[in-house]
Design a protein around this motif. Sequence first.
Motif, short mmCIF file in Angstrom:
data_model
loop_
_atom_site.label_atom_id
_atom_site.label_comp_id
_atom_site.label_asym_id
_atom_site.label_seq_id
_atom_site.Cartn_x
_atom_site.Cartn_y
_atom_site.Cartn_z
N GLY A 17 0.81 -1.23 0.00
CA GLY A 17 0.00 0.00 0.00
C GLY A 17 0.84 1.27 0.00
N LYS A 18 2.11 1.19 -0.45
CA LYS A 18 3.00 2.35 -0.42
C LYS A 18 2.45 3.50 -1.28
CE LYS A 18 6.41 -0.08 -2.08
NZ LYS A 18 5.77 -1.40 -2.15
N GLY A 19 2.07 3.15 -2.50
CA GLY A 19 1.57 4.19 -3.42
C GLY A 19 0.32 4.85 -2.87
N PRO A 43 5.14 0.78 -18.46
CA PRO A 43 4.05 1.41 -17.71
C PRO A 43 2.87 0.46 -17.54
CG PRO A 43 4.62 2.72 -19.65
CD PRO A 43 5.44 1.47 -19.72
N ARG A 44 2.22 0.50 -16.35
CA ARG A 44 0.97 -0.23 -16.17
C ARG A 44 -0.15 0.61 -16.78
NH1 ARG A 44 2.29 -0.72 -9.98
NH2 ARG A 44 3.65 -2.52 -9.99
N PRO A 45 -1.27 -0.02 -17.10
CA PRO A 45 -2.38 0.78 -17.64
C PRO A 45 -2.69 1.93 -16.69
CG PRO A 45 -2.91 -1.57 -17.72
CD PRO A 45 -1.62 -1.46 -16.99
N GLU A 52 3.91 8.74 -12.27
CA GLU A 52 4.28 7.55 -11.47
C GLU A 52 5.79 7.29 -11.61
OE1 GLU A 52 1.49 7.63 -13.27
OE2 GLU A 52 0.01 7.45 -11.66
N TYR A 53 6.28 7.39 -12.83
CA TYR A 53 7.71 7.16 -13.12
C TYR A 53 8.12 7.96 -14.34
CZ TYR A 53 7.97 2.94 -10.16
OH TYR A 53 7.98 2.07 -9.10
N PHE A 54 9.44 8.09 -14.52
CA PHE A 54 9.99 8.45 -15.82
C PHE A 54 10.36 7.12 -16.46
CE2 PHE A 54 11.00 12.17 -13.14
CZ PHE A 54 10.33 13.14 -13.87
N SER A 75 18.26 -3.02 -9.04
CA SER A 75 17.55 -3.86 -9.98
C SER A 75 16.51 -4.64 -9.18
CB SER A 75 18.61 -4.76 -10.61
OG SER A 75 17.99 -5.82 -11.22
N TYR A 76 15.27 -4.67 -9.69
CA TYR A 76 14.17 -5.32 -8.96
C TYR A 76 13.34 -6.11 -9.96
CZ TYR A 76 9.81 -5.76 -6.28
OH TYR A 76 8.68 -6.24 -5.65
N CYS A 77 13.24 -7.41 -9.73
CA CYS A 77 12.46 -8.31 -10.62
C CYS A 77 12.75 -8.05 -12.10
CB CYS A 77 10.96 -8.20 -10.32
SG CYS A 77 10.49 -8.80 -8.69
N GLY A 82 15.61 3.86 -10.27
CA GLY A 82 16.58 4.77 -9.64
C GLY A 82 15.98 6.13 -9.31
N THR A 83 16.64 6.83 -8.38
CA THR A 83 16.16 8.12 -7.88
C THR A 83 16.94 9.27 -8.51
OG1 THR A 83 15.67 7.09 -5.75
CG2 THR A 83 15.79 9.50 -5.78
N PRO A 84 16.31 10.10 -9.33
CA PRO A 84 17.02 11.24 -9.93
C PRO A 84 17.50 12.22 -8.86
CG PRO A 84 14.97 10.80 -11.12
CD PRO A 84 14.94 9.96 -9.87
N LEU A 100 11.00 9.08 -0.77
CA LEU A 100 11.47 8.13 -1.78
C LEU A 100 10.73 6.83 -1.54
CD1 LEU A 100 15.37 8.52 -1.53
CD2 LEU A 100 13.73 9.98 -2.72
N GLU A 101 9.98 6.40 -2.53
CA GLU A 101 9.26 5.12 -2.38
C GLU A 101 10.10 4.08 -3.12
OE1 GLU A 101 5.21 5.00 -4.12
OE2 GLU A 101 5.79 2.89 -4.21
N ILE A 102 11.02 3.46 -2.38
CA ILE A 102 12.02 2.61 -3.03
C ILE A 102 12.19 1.28 -2.29
CG2 ILE A 102 13.23 4.63 -3.95
CD1 ILE A 102 15.37 4.29 -1.86
N GLU A 103 12.83 0.32 -2.98
CA GLU A 103 12.99 -0.98 -2.35
C GLU A 103 14.24 -1.00 -1.46
OE1 GLU A 103 16.00 -1.03 -4.19
OE2 GLU A 103 15.69 -3.18 -3.71
N ILE A 104 14.48 -2.17 -0.88
CA ILE A 104 15.42 -2.24 0.24
C ILE A 104 16.90 -1.97 -0.12
CG2 ILE A 104 15.71 -4.75 0.07
CD1 ILE A 104 15.24 -4.76 3.17
P1 5GP Z 1 6.75 -1.18 -8.96
O1 5GP Z 1 7.18 -1.91 -10.19
O2 5GP Z 1 5.73 -1.95 -8.15
O3 5GP Z 1 6.28 0.22 -9.25
O4 5GP Z 1 8.03 -1.03 -8.03
C1 5GP Z 1 8.79 -2.15 -7.69
C2 5GP Z 1 9.71 -1.84 -6.54
O5 5GP Z 1 10.69 -0.86 -6.94
C3 5GP Z 1 8.98 -1.24 -5.33
O6 5GP Z 1 9.47 -1.89 -4.17
C4 5GP Z 1 9.39 0.21 -5.35
O7 5GP Z 1 9.40 0.77 -4.06
C5 5GP Z 1 10.79 0.11 -5.92
N1 5GP Z 1 11.28 1.37 -6.50
C6 5GP Z 1 10.58 2.31 -7.17
N2 5GP Z 1 11.38 3.33 -7.52
C7 5GP Z 1 12.62 3.04 -7.05
C8 5GP Z 1 13.89 3.72 -7.08
O8 5GP Z 1 14.05 4.83 -7.59
N3 5GP Z 1 14.94 3.09 -6.51
C9 5GP Z 1 14.83 1.87 -5.91
N4 5GP Z 1 15.93 1.35 -5.35
N5 5GP Z 1 13.66 1.20 -5.86
C10 5GP Z 1 12.56 1.78 -6.42
#
Ligand code: 5GP
Length: 211
Positions: A17-19, A43-45, A52-54, A75-77, A82-84, A100-104
Amino acid sequence: MSHKGILIVISGFSGAGKGTLVRKLMEKYDEYALSVSMTTRAPRPGEREGVEYFFTDKEHFEETIRQNGLIEYASYCGNYYGTPRAYVEKQLAEGKNVILEIEIQGALKIKSQFPESLLLFLTPPSGEELKRRLEGRKTESEEVIAKRLARAVEESEGVEAYDYIVVNDKLEECVEEVHSLVDAARRAPLRQEAFLRKIREELQRFTKGAD
Ligand code: 5GP
Ligand code: ADP
């Protein structure tokens, strides 16, 4: 007390529920600014460029890394996120609390670069509820949901690195809890350096006068 902006990291399992939380927090309080990340994921629909993103491709993402344009990336899945840098630095300088809504992996990089950042880990009340939310969102295929749940197992091992765990059960309560944690964090001495410096200087002036 001074009101310099705090860098706030919000992480949590996909579907926690982050978003939703961040949207509500920003609707309610104007002291927050949300950093929009760059990603190579499609992008999701309904997702909009720059909102949401660039959205970009791997080549451009890697070029931005080389130019030091990101304060962190991971890198995630199978995709880069990345964070500008420019937006975050500008908003903090203007006194906003930047989210910053980011992963671990990214969260840990932020903590080592900015020790005064606040790391929050958002979780649903149970694993069952996480699965329900991910499925209920209807934005990912079964296969992607399975990948994200597997990733959640790994992420659950890293939660101790965060400052606080926030349980997102009732959304409105969760918004208030996050806002209170930010307010409390602002009062910690490591986030009050300018104020402390000022009052110490003032006190020293009195001491000099007294001799
Ligand atoms: P989603 O694909 O669901 O939008 O995001 C997947 C994962 O990537 C989420 O855990 C989200 O918090 C993380 N994420 C989104 N933007 C960034 C970012 O700029 N840097 C990092 N490290 N993770 C991010
Ligand atoms: P994340 O950004 O962490 O991946 P989302 O904000 O997209 O998660 O939320 C995942 C799903 O769960 C969405 O369908 C959202 O409406 C729902 N959701 C979010 N918070 C709550 C809550 N407190 N109670 C019930 N459902 C929620």
